[in-house]
Design a protein around this motif. Structure first.
Motif, PDB file in Angstrom:
ATOM      1  N   THR A 164       0.930  -1.229   0.084  1.00  0.00           N
ATOM      2  CA  THR A 164       0.078  -0.088  -0.080  1.00  0.00           C
ATOM      3  C   THR A 164       0.844   1.254   0.024  1.00  0.00           C
ATOM      4  OG1 THR A 164      -0.167  -0.212   2.159  1.00  0.00           O
ATOM      5  CG2 THR A 164      -2.156  -0.801   1.074  1.00  0.00           C
ATOM      6  N   ILE A 178       2.343   2.109  -3.366  1.00  0.00           N
ATOM      7  CA  ILE A 178       1.447   2.642  -4.192  1.00  0.00           C
ATOM      8  C   ILE A 178       1.563   3.795  -3.936  1.00  0.00           C
ATOM      9  CG2 ILE A 178      -0.876   3.020  -4.943  1.00  0.00           C
ATOM     10  CD1 ILE A 178      -1.330   0.157  -4.605  1.00  0.00           C
ATOM     11  N   TYR A 179       1.476   4.226  -2.582  1.00  0.00           N
ATOM     12  CA  TYR A 179       1.411   5.903  -2.248  1.00  0.00           C
ATOM     13  C   TYR A 179       2.711   6.515  -2.636  1.00  0.00           C
ATOM     14  CZ  TYR A 179       0.842   9.868   0.789  1.00  0.00           C
ATOM     15  OH  TYR A 179       0.731  11.030   1.330  1.00  0.00           O
ATOM     16  N   ILE A 234       2.382   7.594  -6.189  1.00  0.00           N
ATOM     17  CA  ILE A 234       1.723   8.629  -6.343  1.00  0.00           C
ATOM     18  C   ILE A 234       2.511   9.970  -6.101  1.00  0.00           C
ATOM     19  CG2 ILE A 234      -0.455   9.878  -5.570  1.00  0.00           C
ATOM     20  CD1 ILE A 234      -1.508   7.196  -5.255  1.00  0.00           C
ATOM     21  N   GLY A 235       3.036   9.903  -4.764  1.00  0.00           N
ATOM     22  CA  GLY A 235       4.043  11.116  -4.340  1.00  0.00           C
ATOM     23  C   GLY A 235       4.990  11.359  -5.281  1.00  0.00           C
ATOM     24  N   ASN A 236       5.519  10.476  -5.754  1.00  0.00           N
ATOM     25  CA  ASN A 236       6.815  10.856  -6.360  1.00  0.00           C
ATOM     26  C   ASN A 236       6.955  11.069  -8.033  1.00  0.00           C
ATOM     27  OD1 ASN A 236       8.307  10.610  -4.158  1.00  0.00           O
ATOM     28  ND2 ASN A 236       8.813   8.396  -4.497  1.00  0.00           N
ATOM     29  N   ASN A 237       5.653  10.282  -8.670  1.00  0.00           N
ATOM     30  CA  ASN A 237       5.859  10.242  -9.988  1.00  0.00           C
ATOM     31  C   ASN A 237       4.348  10.070 -10.357  1.00  0.00           C
ATOM     32  OD1 ASN A 237       6.859   9.883 -12.551  1.00  0.00           O
ATOM     33  ND2 ASN A 237       8.227   8.436 -11.781  1.00  0.00           N
ATOM     34  N   THR A 238       3.548  11.260 -10.305  1.00  0.00           N
ATOM     35  CA  THR A 238       2.392  11.080 -10.626  1.00  0.00           C
ATOM     36  C   THR A 238       2.134  10.863 -12.288  1.00  0.00           C
ATOM     37  OG1 THR A 238       2.361  13.506 -10.174  1.00  0.00           O
ATOM     38  CG2 THR A 238       0.566  12.329  -9.435  1.00  0.00           C
ATOM     39  N   THR A 239       2.991  10.883 -13.253  1.00  0.00           N
ATOM     40  CA  THR A 239       2.741  10.614 -14.527  1.00  0.00           C
ATOM     41  C   THR A 239       2.873   9.204 -14.939  1.00  0.00           C
ATOM     42  OG1 THR A 239       4.998  11.169 -14.803  1.00  0.00           O
ATOM     43  CG2 THR A 239       3.371  12.836 -15.263  1.00  0.00           C
ATOM     44  N   TRP A 254       1.166   6.580 -14.386  1.00  0.00           N
ATOM     45  CA  TRP A 254      -0.320   6.196 -13.718  1.00  0.00           C
ATOM     46  C   TRP A 254      -0.177   4.505 -14.461  1.00  0.00           C
ATOM     47  CZ3 TRP A 254      -3.386   7.352 -10.015  1.00  0.00           C
ATOM     48  CH2 TRP A 254      -3.234   8.618  -9.466  1.00  0.00           C
ATOM     49  N   ILE A 314       1.159   2.600 -11.442  1.00  0.00           N
ATOM     50  CA  ILE A 314       0.601   3.020 -10.086  1.00  0.00           C
ATOM     51  C   ILE A 314      -0.624   1.967 -10.140  1.00  0.00           C
ATOM     52  CG2 ILE A 314      -0.783   4.256  -8.725  1.00  0.00           C
ATOM     53  CD1 ILE A 314       0.671   6.874  -9.733  1.00  0.00           C
ATOM     54  N   MET A 315      -1.009   2.042 -11.438  1.00  0.00           N
ATOM     55  CA  MET A 315      -2.534   1.246 -11.510  1.00  0.00           C
ATOM     56  C   MET A 315      -2.078  -0.412 -11.561  1.00  0.00           C
ATOM     57  SD  MET A 315      -5.102   2.833 -11.176  1.00  0.00           S
ATOM     58  CE  MET A 315      -4.626   4.023 -10.122  1.00  0.00           C
ATOM     59  N   ALA A 349      -1.433  -1.496  -8.052  1.00  0.00           N
ATOM     60  CA  ALA A 349      -2.843  -1.253  -7.722  1.00  0.00           C
ATOM     61  C   ALA A 349      -3.601  -2.887  -7.940  1.00  0.00           C
ATOM     62  CB  ALA A 349      -3.898  -0.336  -8.203  1.00  0.00           C
ATOM     63  N   PRO A 354      -8.190  -2.955  -1.410  1.00  0.00           N
ATOM     64  CA  PRO A 354      -7.353  -1.872  -0.261  1.00  0.00           C
ATOM     65  C   PRO A 354      -8.169  -0.527  -0.723  1.00  0.00           C
ATOM     66  CG  PRO A 354      -5.720  -3.440  -1.213  1.00  0.00           C
ATOM     67  CD  PRO A 354      -6.876  -3.823  -2.035  1.00  0.00           C
ATOM     68  N   ILE A 391      -6.434   2.210  -0.455  1.00  0.00           N
ATOM     69  CA  ILE A 391      -5.600   2.917  -1.365  1.00  0.00           C
ATOM     70  C   ILE A 391      -5.594   2.868  -3.029  1.00  0.00           C
ATOM     71  CG2 ILE A 391      -3.541   1.417  -0.843  1.00  0.00           C
ATOM     72  CD1 ILE A 391      -2.250   4.388  -0.835  1.00  0.00           C
ATOM     73  N   VAL A 392      -5.795   1.550  -3.196  1.00  0.00           N
ATOM     74  CA  VAL A 392      -5.955   1.153  -4.512  1.00  0.00           C
ATOM     75  C   VAL A 392      -7.326   1.878  -5.145  1.00  0.00           C
ATOM     76  CG1 VAL A 392      -6.789  -0.632  -6.061  1.00  0.00           C
ATOM     77  CG2 VAL A 392      -5.103  -1.122  -4.315  1.00  0.00           C
ATOM     78  N   SER A 445      -6.439   5.753  -5.325  1.00  0.00           N
ATOM     79  CA  SER A 445      -5.918   6.202  -6.542  1.00  0.00           C
ATOM     80  C   SER A 445      -6.666   5.805  -7.586  1.00  0.00           C
ATOM     81  CB  SER A 445      -4.442   5.445  -6.324  1.00  0.00           C
ATOM     82  OG  SER A 445      -4.592   4.140  -5.896  1.00  0.00           O
ATOM     83  N   TRP A 454      -7.354   9.002 -10.179  1.00  0.00           N
ATOM     84  CA  TRP A 454      -6.985   9.210 -11.776  1.00  0.00           C
ATOM     85  C   TRP A 454      -8.170   9.628 -12.629  1.00  0.00           C
ATOM     86  CZ3 TRP A 454      -3.487  10.850 -14.688  1.00  0.00           C
ATOM     87  CH2 TRP A 454      -3.331  10.392 -15.893  1.00  0.00           C
ATOM     88  N   VAL A 492      -5.477  10.321   0.180  1.00  0.00           N
ATOM     89  CA  VAL A 492      -4.883   9.977  -1.187  1.00  0.00           C
ATOM     90  C   VAL A 492      -5.534  10.899  -2.329  1.00  0.00           C
ATOM     91  CG1 VAL A 492      -4.825   8.266  -3.028  1.00  0.00           C
ATOM     92  CG2 VAL A 492      -4.448   7.568  -0.551  1.00  0.00           C
ATOM     93  N   SER A 501       4.126  18.058  -7.680  1.00  0.00           N
ATOM     94  CA  SER A 501       5.702  18.048  -6.972  1.00  0.00           C
ATOM     95  C   SER A 501       6.551  18.427  -7.926  1.00  0.00           C
ATOM     96  CB  SER A 501       5.758  16.578  -6.322  1.00  0.00           C
ATOM     97  OG  SER A 501       5.972  15.835  -7.502  1.00  0.00           O
ATOM     98  N   ASN A 548       8.942  16.686  -8.972  1.00  0.00           N
ATOM     99  CA  ASN A 548       8.916  15.581 -10.044  1.00  0.00           C
ATOM    100  C   ASN A 548       8.062  15.775 -11.129  1.00  0.00           C
ATOM    101  OD1 ASN A 548      11.053  13.803  -9.729  1.00  0.00           O
ATOM    102  ND2 ASN A 548      10.149  13.103  -7.799  1.00  0.00           N
ATOM    103  N   THR A 549       6.788  15.867 -10.548  1.00  0.00           N
ATOM    104  CA  THR A 549       5.659  15.991 -11.521  1.00  0.00           C
ATOM    105  C   THR A 549       5.957  17.319 -12.387  1.00  0.00           C
ATOM    106  OG1 THR A 549       4.257  15.528  -9.592  1.00  0.00           O
ATOM    107  CG2 THR A 549       3.158  15.672 -11.691  1.00  0.00           C
ATOM    108  N   GLU A 584       8.141  15.955 -15.201  1.00  0.00           N
ATOM    109  CA  GLU A 584       7.577  14.967 -16.130  1.00  0.00           C
ATOM    110  C   GLU A 584       6.834  15.764 -17.008  1.00  0.00           C
ATOM    111  OE1 GLU A 584       7.601  11.685 -16.261  1.00  0.00           O
ATOM    112  OE2 GLU A 584       9.023  11.469 -14.690  1.00  0.00           O
TER     113      GLU A 584
END
Lengths: 279, 308, 419
Positions: free
Chosen positions: A229, A232-233, A236-241, A243, A246-247, A250, B130, B132-133, B136, B140, B248, C250, C252-253, C256
Motif C-alpha cells: 500500500t 502505491i502511495y 503517487i507522491g513521487n511520480n504522478t505521471t 499512472w 501505479i495502476m 494497484a 485496499p 488506497i487502490v 488512487s 486518476w 490519497v 511535486s 518531479n511531476t 514530467e
C-alpha cells in the motif's frame, strides 16, 4: 440464503438479469478502469479522449511492479500472515473463555471490544508512534504486525464468541467425562468445530493487514521493508505521471481480494453480516 | 467493521471460582493485549494532547505540561469549524446515499434471477479492495486534464471540472468515491436483512392487490427498520474514521475544503513533515468522543432489539 | 488479573520477544558503533542517501575519507525525515554518530537541542565557504556545520517552443517580460509554465524565489510584496498560462510535465541537468527573475556535514580530518559529480567544477544568488512559517481565498506557531 431462480422464472426475469449486469458494470467500472490504465502505454496516458480499451496493451506498468515492488509484496504477505497468527492466537482462546467458560466480567469485556472497534485508526497510529519511537520499533515489521492486528483482534474475539456460544454443551461435557481438561477440550473439540470461524477471522485479519495504509504510512514509512500500500502511495507522491505503473501495482495489490472473493465468498459474506443482522 | 453480538447467556454458576480462573487463563492473552496495545497507546495519546510536544521534545521526552491548552487552541482554530462541517457533510451524505443505493440494490437482488448470486458477489469487489487502490483509481478518474470522468462529461458539452483541485468540488469528489466504497457493505447487510422477512407476508399483500411500490413502503421498509438503524450507525462510525480515501485523493485540500476531523488529525501529526503531535492528538481525542457517542447509541439500539 | 500458567500464552510472549529482539538489535548496533575505540577505530557516519548502496561511488568515497584519517567508517543511510528523528534519539541516548550529513533546514533544529559541535569546537575553517550557503547552519552567531554542496532552482525552457512563439530567452529579465512571454507562447498554442505548488515543503521551496524576488520577508508573510508574488502565480493560473495541475504538482511531476514538450517553461532544480540534456527537445536555462529585474534569490537545497557532540572529545580530531577530506575543493567537486550536480559551496570548488563542466555556469550563478531557508535567523521557526506559506499558496491557487486574504491568514498562523 440465496434464492435460486426456478427454471420457469428465467424467461420472465431476463430483463432483470440485463439490468443486474448493467448495474454491476457501472459499479465495477472503476475496477475496469484501473485494469485498463495498467495496460496503457505511458505515451497514451494523457491521450484525449482517453482510450476506453487498451488496444495496444503494454506490460511496462507490470514490469515496473516486478522490478520495484516485489519486496513490498513480500512485506505485505509477511505482515498479513503475522497478523493472522497473532489475531487467531489471541482471539480464539478468549472467545472460548467468554462463550463457554463464563469468564467473570465478560459483559464488560464484550462492551470494551465493541468500543475498541470504534476508535479511529489515526488515533491509534499516533499512540503507537509515541510508544514505538522510544522503543525503536518504528519501521519494523513486528511493530506493524502488532498495530495492524488491533483492527482484527476485537472482531475476532466477538466472532469466535458468537460461534462458540452455539457449541452444544453436551459435546464439551462428553470431552470432560473422557478426562480432558479445559485446554485439551479447547484444542481437540472447540477449535476443530470452530474451523469456519477461524477461516473467517483469518481471512479478514489478512485482508485488513494487507489493505492497511494508515499504520503503514505512519509507523513504517521509512523502513527497508514497506508494504505494498505504501509502495502505491510513494508512486503517487513521487511520480504522478506513471499512472500505468501505479495502476499495475494497484491491480497486483488487489489480487488477494480477488482470490478471497472467488475462493471464500461465503466467509466474506458471513464476516460482513455476522452479528450485524439477527435472524 | 463493527460487530455486535448478544451478551452470552447467563447460566447458573457452579464451582464458580475454579472455572473463573480457567476462563481468566484463556482470556489472559487478550487482556494483556488490550492493555498493551489499546489502553497504553490511547493513554499515550491523551498524554500527547496535554503536553506541548515539539519534535525535539517528542524524542527527548521532556515536553512541557500544558493542560487543556491544546484543546482550547483547536477549538479556537478556523480549521475546527471547517473540519467539523466537512465531517458532517461527508459522513451524512456518504451514509445516506450508501444506504439508499444499497437498499435499492438489495430489493432488486432479493427477487432472484439468473446470475443474481454471481452479480451480487461481484458487488463485493469495491469493499474488498485496499482503500488506497480504490482511492488512487478514483483520483486518476477524476483528474482534471486526463480523467475519464471529465472526458465523459465533455462529450455532453460539460466544461472541465477540477474535481480534486477546486474548493467547490473537492469534498463532493471524495464523497462520491466514499459512497462507492460503502455500497457493498450496505447491500450485503440489507440483503440478508431482507432474507429474514418471510415471503408469505408479500404473498398476502400481493393478494390484497398491493403493487411493488406499496409493498416496499408498507412491508419492506418498516420491517427492515432495525437493520437499517444498525447499518446506518455502523456506516456513520466507519465514515467518521475515514482517512485513506481523502488523504490519497486531495490530502484534505485545496486549503481545508475537504479536511475532516480525521484528516486534520492525520495531517498535523504525519502529513507535513513537521509533526505537531499535541494538537493532532487533541483532535483525535475529540474524534473518539464523537465516535463513542454514536457507538453508545448503536449499542443502545442493539440492546433494545434484543429485549424485544 | 491472575497470571496465566498455561501454554496458551506462549505464542504471545514469543511474539513479544521477537519484537523486543528486533528493537534491541537496532538499539544495540548504534550503541556499539558509537562506543568504538578512537585511534584506528570505527567512526560512524549517517547520511540521507539510501539510494547509494554499499559499494557505490558515494560509499567508496566515504570509506576513502576514513582511510585517509586512518579509521574505518561505518556508514548508515536513512530517509531524510527518519534521519532527523534518529539523530535526536541517538543524542538522547548518548549514542550519536561521529558525522551526519543532514538536509540544511534541519541543521538548526538539531543545533537548537545542543547536540551539535560548533565548527569552532571542531577546529574547522569555514572562511572559504560562501556566506549565503553557510547561513543555514548558523544559529545565534555560531556555525554548526559545513555545506557539502548546494543545489537550487532555476527556470528551464523549451527552446523549440520559444522559437515557435517568437520569444527570445534573453528577453526574460523581470516578471513583466516573463508574463509577456507566457502570453505569446500560449497564443501560439503551447502551454506556458509549470511549477510545484503542492502543499508540502516543496511548494514553499518553489514559491520562495518569487516571494523573495518581490522583496518580501518570511517574517512578514502578508506584506504587499508577498501578495504581489502570490498574485503573479494566481494570475498565471487565471490566464491559463499555468495548468491547474500546479496546485498538486511535486517537483518531479513538474519535470514530467516539462518533458512532454508542451510547456515553454518549468521551474526546477540543478538535479535535472542531465535529464534536460537528454530531453527530446533543446532546452535552456534562464535565471529566475526578480520582480523588477535581476536574479531572484532562490532557496538552497543540499546537505550539511555536521558533527554531534561526543562524550569522548578525543574523537573530534579524527572527525575533523574526515570533514576536511569531504570539503577540500577536489572533494567538493567529486561530491558534486556523485550527486548529479551539486554546486560546491566555495569559490575554489566552483571554479574547479566549471573547469570540468562549463555548462554549469548558470547554476553556479544561481547558487551564488541563492539563500538558505533558515537564514535571517529564522532557524527552527522556518518550518512553521513555511507550512503557513504553502497553505496560503494552496488556498490562493485553488481559489479558496484571494492571495491577500490567504497571506494574512498565513501570517496570523505563523505568528501563533512561532510565538
Amino acid at each position: 440464503m440465496n434464492r435460486r431462480p426456478t427454471p420457469g422464472a428465467s424467461g420472465r426475469t431476463w430483463w432483470k438479469t440485463a439490468l443486474g449486469v448493467f448495474f454491476t458494470a457501472v459499479m465495477l467500472f472503476p475496477v475496469y478502469w484501473m485494469f485498463n490504465v495498467s495496460l496503457t502505454r505511458t505515451s497514451d496516458l494523457r491521450a484525449d479522449p482517453p482510450h476506453w480499451f487498451p488496444w495496444a496493451p503494454t506490460t511496462e506498468g507490470y514490469q515496473a511492479v516486478l522490478a520495484q515492488q516485489l519486496p513490498a509484496l513480500g512485506t505485505s504477505l509477511l505482515v498479513g500472515l503475522g497478523c493472522v497468527v497473532l489475531t487467531v492466537v489471541i482471539a480464539a482462546p478468549a472467545g472460548y473463555a467468554v462463550a463457554q467458560l463464563r469468564l467473570p466480567g465478560r459483559g464488560t469485556l464484550n462492551f470494551l471490544l465493541l468500543v475498541a472497534q470504534m476508535i479511529p485508526a489515526v488515533v491509534m497510529a499516533m499512540g503507537f508512534y509515541a510508544v514505538y519511537v522510544r522503543l525503536g520499533l518504528l519501521n519494523s515489521v513486528g511493530g506493524l504486525i502488532v498495530a495492524d492486528s488491533t483492527i482484527a483482534v476485537p472482531f475476532g474475539v466477538l466472532l469466535y464468541t458468537a460461534f462458540m456460544a452455539g457449541i452444544p454443551r453436551e459435546l464439551l461435557q462428553a470431552a470432560r467425562v473422557d478426562g480432558a481438561n479445559a485446554w485439551r477440550t479447547f484444542v481437540s473439540v472447540v477449535l476443530p468445530l470452530s474451523r469456519n470461524s477461524t477461516l473467517t477471522v483469518a481471512l479478514f485479519a489478512f485482508l485488513w493487514a494487507w489493505s492497511d495504509f494508515i499504520f503503514a504510512s505512519t509507523l513504517d514509512r521509512n523502513g527497508d521493508l514497506v508494504p505494498i500500500t505504501l509502495g502505491i502511495y510513494q508512486y503517487i507522491g513521487n511520480n504522478t505521471t506513471q499512472w500505468n505503473a501505479i495502476m499495475a501495482t494497484a491491480v497486483v495489490a488487489s489480487v488477494p481480494a480477488a482470490v478471497l472473493l472467488v475462493v471464500a465468498q461465503r466467509f466474506v459474506t458471513a464476516g460482513v453480516t455476522a452479528g450485524a443482522v439477527k435472524d | 467493521m463493527v460487530l455486535a453480538l448478544p451478551a452470552p447467556r447467563r447460566r447458573p454458576s457452579t464451582r464458580g471460582s475454579a472455572r473463573g480462573w480457567t476462563a481468566a487463563g484463556f482470556a489472559a492473552p487478550l487482556l494483556v493485549y488490550l492493555v498493551l496495545f489499546y489502553a497504553y497507546p490511547l493513554w499515550r495519546n491523551v498524554d500527547l494532547s496535554v503536553h506541548d510536544y515539539t519534535i525535539r521534545a517528542f524524542v527527548q521526552g521532556n515536553a512541557e505540561f500544558v493542560g487543556l491548552e491544546k484543546y482550547a487552541e483547536i477549538f479556537a482554530s478556523d480549521t475546527f469549524t471547517t473540519a467539523l462541517t466537512n465531517t458532517a457533510i461527508f459522513t451524512l451524505a456518504s451514509i445516506l446515499f450508501q444506504y439508499a443505493i444499497g437498499l435499492a440494490l438489495a430489493v432488486f437482488f432479493r427477487s432472484g434471477f439468473r446470475l443474481s448470486t454471481l452479480l451480487r458477489a461481484m458487488f463485493l469487489v469495491p469493499w474488498l479492495l485496499p482503500l488506497i487502490v480504490s482511492a488512487s483509481t478514483w483520483a486518476w478518474m477524476l483528474s482534471s486534464e486526463n480523467g475519464i470522468v471529465n472526458s465523459f462529461l465533455g462529450a455532453f458539452g460539460v466544461p472541465q471540472i477540477n474535481w480534486l483541485t477546486s474548493p467547490d468540488t473537492a469534498l463532493l469528489a471524495v464523497t462520491i468515491a466514499n459512497i462507492w466504497l460503502g455500497i457493498p457493505f450496505n447491500l450485503v447487510i440489507l440483503h440478508s436483512g431482507l432474507q429474514s422477512i418471510p415471503g408469505d407476508v408479500y404473498e398476502a399483500a400481493s393478494l390484497d392487490g398491493a403493487g411493488p411500490w406499496r409493498q416496499f413502503w408498507s412491508i419492506t421498509f418498516p420491517l427492515l427498520r432495525p437493520v437499517s438503524a444498525i447499518t446506518l450507525l455502523l456506516g456513520l462510525i466507519y465514515t467518521l474514521k475515514v482517512v485513506d480515501v481523502i488523504w490519497v485523493m486531495t490530502t484534505g485540500g485545496p486549503g481545508d475544503t475537504s479536511t475532516t476531523l480525521a484528516i486534520w488529525s492525520y495531517r498535523e501529526a504525519f502529513g507535513t513533515g513537521q509533526p505537531d503531535f499535541s494538537p493532532a492528538a487533541a483532535v483525535g481525542n475529540v474524534l473518539i468522543v464523537i465516535a463513542l457517542v454514536f457507538g453508545f447509541l448503536h449499542l443502545q439500539i442493539q440492546r433494545r432489539q434484543e429485549d424485544s | 488479573m491472575h497470571h496465566p500458567k498455561r501454554g496458551i500464552t506462549r505464542p504471545l510472549t514469543a511474539g513479544l520477544a521477537t519484537i523486543a529482539v528486533v528493537g534491541g538489535l537496532a538499539a544495540c548496533s548504534t550503541a556499539d558503533d558509537a562506543g568504538a575505540d578512537e585511534a584506528g577505530g570505527t567512526y560512524t557516519w549517517w547520511d540521507p542517501y539510501p539510494q547509494h548502496e554499499d559499494g557505490s561511488d558515494w560509499a567508496n568515497r566515504v570509506q576513502a575519507c576514513g582511510e585517509e584519517a586512518g579509521v574505518t567508517i561505518e556508514r548508515t543511510a536513512y530517509d531524510t525525515t527518519a534521519l532527523t528523528n534518529q539523530a535526536l534519539l541517538a543524542a538522547q541516548e548518548g549514542t550519536s554518530p561521529d558525522v551526519i550529513l543532514l538536509d540544511n533546514p534541519a541543521v538548526s533544529t538539531l543545533a537548537d537541542t545542543g547536540m551539535l559541535t560548533t565548527t569552532g569546537e571542531l577546529g574547522l575553517d569555514t572562511s572559504a565557504i560562501d556566506e549565503n550557503l553557510l547561513a543555514a547552519g548558523v544559529v545565534d552567531g555560531e556555525t554548526y556545520g559545513i555545506p557539502i554542496g548546494a543545489n537550487t532552482l532555476s527556470l528551464y525552457y523549451n527552446a523549440e517552443v520559444l522559437d515557435d512563439a517568437g520569444v527570445e530567452a534573453d528577453s526574460i529579465t523581470d516578471w513583466d517580460s516573463l508574463t509577456a512571454a507566457l502570453g505569446k507562447v500560449t497564443d501560439a498554442g503551447h502551454k506556458g509554465i509549470t511549477f510545484a505548488g503542492i502543499g508540502t515543503e516543496e511548494g514553499s521551496f518553489q514559491f520562495l524565489p518569487w516571494f523573495w524576488g518581490a522583496g518580501a520577508d518570511l517574517r512578514d508573510l502578508d506584506s504587499p510584496e508577498a501578495v504581489e508574488a502570490l498574485e503573479l502565480w494566481k494570475g498565471w493560473l487565471d490566464d491559463g498560462y499555468a495548468p491547474d495541475s500546479v496546485i498538486n504538482n511535486s517537483q518531479n511531476t513538474v519535470w514530467e510535465e516539462f518533458l512532454t514538450g508542451d510547456f515553454a517553461f518549468a521551474e526546477n532544480g540543478t538535479w535535472q541537468v542531465n535529464s534536460a540534456a537528454e530531453a527530446g527537445f533543446e532546452t535552456g536555462l534562464v535565471q529566475l527573475p526578480a520582480r523588477d529585474g535581476g536574479v531572484a534569490p532562490a532557496p538552497t537545497g543540499g546537505e550539511f556535514i555536521i558533527a554531534p557532540v561526543q562524550e569522548d572529545t578525543a574523537r573530534y580530531d579524527v572527525t575533523r580530518q574526515i570533514v576536511e577530506c569531504m570539503t577540500t575543493p577536489e572533494g567538493l567537486v567529486e561530491t558534486a559529480n556523485t550527486f548529479a550536480y551539486y554546486i560546491p559551496p566555495t569559490a575554489e570548488g566552483q571554479d574547479a567544477l566549471l573547469e570540468e563542466n562549463p555548462d554549469l555556469e548558470p547554476w553556479v550563478e544561481a547558487v551564488r544568488n541563492a539563500k538558505g531557508r533558515t537564514s535571517d535567523d529564522l532557524g527552527t521557526d522556518y518550518p512553521k512559517i513555511s507550512e503557513a506559506l504553502w497553505t496560503a499558496v494552496q488556498n490562493a491557487l485553488s481559489g479558496v481565498d484571494t492571495p491577500a486574504d490567504a497571506l494574512s491568514k498565513a501570517q496570523a498562523d505563523a505568528e501563533a506557531a512561532t510565538s
